[in-house]
Design an enzyme around this catalytic site. Structure first.
Site, PDB file in Angstrom:
ATOM      1  CB  ILE A  98      -0.910   0.024   1.245  1.00 47.69           C
ATOM      2  CG1 ILE A  98      -1.799  -1.208   1.285  1.00 47.69           C
ATOM      3  CG2 ILE A  98      -1.759   1.287   1.280  1.00 47.69           C
ATOM      4  CD1 ILE A  98      -2.423  -1.450   2.654  1.00 47.69           C
ATOM      5  CB  THR A 158      -2.519   2.570  -8.776  1.00 51.84           C
ATOM      6  OG1 THR A 158      -3.020   1.498  -7.967  1.00 51.84           O
ATOM      7  CG2 THR A 158      -3.640   3.054  -9.682  1.00 51.84           C
ATOM      8  CD  GLU A 208      -6.438  -4.610  -5.089  1.00 54.86           C
ATOM      9  OE1 GLU A 208      -6.641  -5.577  -4.354  1.00 54.86           O
ATOM     10  OE2 GLU A 208      -5.414  -3.907  -5.028  1.00 54.86           O
ATOM     11  CE1 TYR A 236      -5.670  -0.774   5.769  1.00 53.67           C
ATOM     12  CE2 TYR A 236      -7.224   0.419   4.397  1.00 53.67           C
ATOM     13  CZ  TYR A 236      -6.118  -0.395   4.528  1.00 53.67           C
ATOM     14  OH  TYR A 236      -5.460  -0.838   3.407  1.00 53.67           O
ATOM     15  CG  ASP A 291      -3.703  -1.742  -9.631  1.00 58.20           C
ATOM     16  OD1 ASP A 291      -4.426  -2.741  -9.850  1.00 58.20           O
ATOM     17  OD2 ASP A 291      -4.120  -0.737  -9.012  1.00 58.20           O
TER      18      ASP A 291
END
Length: 213
Positions: free
Chosen positions: A14, A19, A36, A48, A86
């Protein structure tokens, strides 16, 4: 002769910039771009905030979405010669092993093992490595509200898991980019060098190429 691919996958933790790199390469090379669909996962913001409570729902939602995309990716595209994505389908299990308990992982694996055998397999993977500090900086800069709950500790766990996974990966040729000091978004020379390594330099089935400044 330039390299010819049907499917290139860009991977990374992340905030690594996968991307961005996939989008830039697809635009320059006229490829079909498959990104994605993380925004369609209703459990992601909750995950999260509370990893333990929402991990299983989040994981299954991603698994279903990614598998559907993989099936569509295998269909012929009359307007593009090849596809750049990606993510790879197998990355789903990196998150599963990190976030699910033993019983949840066993159930997840039953489903994953059925799907992975018929998912699209990339001809080349480009893995973007980065430091936790750089990842946190990128996440802060893009300003997604739900990502502000991501902690450095979680990113370190994820970074270690990704590095372990790709260190042992052998199903496709692999290019590793050390992006801690590279800016392929704003520096055309950096992007051009990466593009050259992917499309112009010889690539063999069992080689790993490290790109660093």
């Amino acid at each position: 002769m330039p390299n010819s691919f049907d499917f290139i996958a860009i991977e990374g933790v992340i905030g690594a910039g996968k991307t961005s790199l996939a989008s830039l390469l697809a635009e320059k090379r006229g490829a079909r771009l498959v990104l994605e669909e993380f925004k369609d996962n209703p459990f992601l913001p909750k995950f999260y905030e509370d990893r333990e409570r929402y991990a299983f729902q989040t994981q299954l939602a991603f698994l279903a979405s990614r598998f559907k995309q993989q099936q569509n990716m295998m269909s012929q595209d009359l307007f593009h010669d090849f596809t750049i994505s990606d993510y790879i389908f197998e990355k789903d299990r990196i998150f599963a092993r990190l976030n699910l308990d033993q019983d949840e992982l066993a159930l997840y694996d039953n489903i994953f093992n059925i799907m992975t055998g018929i998912a699209a397999q990339p001809d080349l993977i480009v893995f973007i490595q980065s430091s936790v500090e750089r990842l946190m900086e990128n996440i802060d800069n893009r300003g997604r509200d739900y990502e502000q709950h991501i902690t450095p500790d979680y990113l370190k766990e994820l970074n270690d898991a990704y590095n372990h996974f790709f260190y042992h990966y052998s199903k496709s040729p692999l290019i590793i980019i050390n992006a801690t000091e590279i800016d392929f978004v704003n520096n055309p020379d950096h992007l051009g060098y990466i593009e050259e390594q992917i499309f112009e330099k010889p690539i063999h089935s069992n080689m790993h190429i490290h790109i660093a400044p």
